[in-house]
Design an enzyme around this catalytic site. Structure first.
Site, mmCIF file in Angstrom:
data_model
loop_
_atom_site.group_PDB
_atom_site.id
_atom_site.type_symbol
_atom_site.label_atom_id
_atom_site.label_comp_id
_atom_site.label_asym_id
_atom_site.label_seq_id
_atom_site.Cartn_x
_atom_site.Cartn_y
_atom_site.Cartn_z
ATOM 1 N N GLY A 97 -20.119 -55.099 -43.041
ATOM 2 C CA GLY A 97 -18.682 -55.211 -42.781
ATOM 3 C C GLY A 97 -17.942 -56.100 -43.755
ATOM 4 C CE LYS B 63 -14.259 -56.112 -40.074
ATOM 5 N NZ LYS B 63 -15.034 -55.899 -38.828
ATOM 6 C CE1 TYR C 186 -32.928 -50.967 -36.681
ATOM 7 C CE2 TYR C 186 -32.079 -48.740 -36.474
ATOM 8 C CZ TYR C 186 -32.459 -49.802 -37.260
ATOM 9 O OH TYR C 186 -32.362 -49.702 -38.625
ATOM 10 C CB ALA D 274 -21.892 -56.090 -47.635
#
Length: 351
Positions: free
Chosen positions: A217, A222, A61, A215
């Site tokens: 977002g 949204k 990361y 998933a």
């Protein structure tokens, strides 16, 4: 906060885990998030205040920057944190800078310890399958890290069913440390893990840690049919992780999530997370957030209890089809099914 057993171990961890893929924002990781040290420290404060004791990161990361930020943020409260990281992905351009060879595992463990400013890692996970390295070499290297005291437990991520079972068999044959966890992608949007991985979790005592339970977002509410997603969203773009194979079904799932959420006075994200927490074999969901508002909302899922009717509606809209041999087993072998079998076949067979 509920605490659950970390697979077949004596360690207990919170049902929600703070994920740190957003920490750093170096290179292409900026598309996920760019949380700096101050904001990372604030997120950790919020999580600890809410009872979270489990934090997950990985060496890859932001090319190690996520580990560095995390290490700095927890250095004065290390004892209260169960710390997990991973290795496998490329960390350089050299021929031995990736994979699960003894060389790479040992070197990257040392690098992670240095970046995290700790003397041991609580859960050290192999981040992905390596078909070019003998499993005996990988499992022996991990075993040696545990015996040296640098690692307490070992886990796996993104393995297929046969790959995980083979690794467990190698460990059993040689007396090496077994994987106590598997970190997998699993959500209402894609329930593929139910074909093999959840059954293995129940049968073998390998606790499930879920990455991206929303998933990426897509299950936040949204992304709805006919509605333009917020600017900067990465879902349904070329990011494509996780992939969406049936966009219309995704929209159907989100509509049910929103309706159930409205009935409880919570967000769609909280409903999606609460569903995941109730699934068999699940130990903890890894939640990450670009901002404090998202994080606080996600944490609310720990207190949400869905009704049987809620679960039934979500099951109906998201249930995966039975592949062979499972449809055959549901039809002809449903008189002798184990708890592991029922993780997949339960909804398909009558009482």
């Amino acid at each position: 906060m509920e605490y659950r057993q970390l697979g077949n171990s004596g360690l207990r961890v919170s049902a929600l885990t703070l994920g740190t893929m957003t920490f750093g924002g170096a290179g292409h990781w900026a598309r996920v998030g760019d949380t700096d040290l101050a904001d990372a420290t604030r997120q950790i404060d919020i999580c600890i205040d809410r009872g979270i004791n489990f934090i997950d990161t990985a060496n890859v990361y932001s090319s190690g920057l996520s580990e560095e930020i995390l290490g700095e943020a927890i250095k004065h409260r290390r004892d209260g944190v169960v710390l997990a990281t991973k290795a496998r992905m490329p960390m350089g351009d050299g021929p031995n800078d990736a994979g699960l060879s003894r060389h790479h595992i040992i070197a990257e463990c040392e690098n992670s310890l240095r970046r995290l400013q700790v003397d041991h890692i609580d859960l050290y996970q192999v981040h992905e399958w390596d078909g070019a390295t003998p499993l005996e070499e990988t499992m022996e290297a991990l075993d040696s890290l545990v015996r040296s005291g640098k690692v307490r437990y070992v886990g796996v991520s993104n393995y297929g069913g046969w790959q995980l079972m083979k690794a467990l068999a190698v460990a059993d044959r040689h007396g090496y440390q077994r994987f106590v966890t598997q970190q997998i992608y699993y959500s209402l949007q894609a329930r593929d893990a139910e074909y093999e991985l959840l059954a293995i979790a129940v049968d073998q005592g390998v606790g499930v840690l879920v990455w991206s339970p929303l998933a990426g977002g897509l299950l936040s509410g949204k992304y709805r049919r006919g509605v333009e997603p917020p600017e900067g969203s990465r879902g349904l773009t070329d990011w494509n992780e996780p992939p969406v194979r049936d966009q219309e079904q995704l929209y159907d799932i989100v509509e049910v999530l929103v309706e159930i959420a409205d009935g409880h006075g919570v967000s769609a994200a909280q409903v999606a997370l609460a569903w995941s927490l109730a699934r068999p074999g699940i130990v903890s969901l890894i939640i990450g957030a670009k901002n404090e508002e998202q994080l606080v909302d996600n944490l609310g899922a720990a207190d949400l209890e869905l009704s049987e009717g809620d679960h039934a509606r979500l099951e109906e809209v998201s249930r995966p089809p039975l592949l062979y041999p499972y449809w055959h087993q549901a039809k002809t072998a449903n008189d002798r099914l184990s708890p592991a079998d029922l993780t997949l076949l339960g909804p398909h067979v009558s009482g």
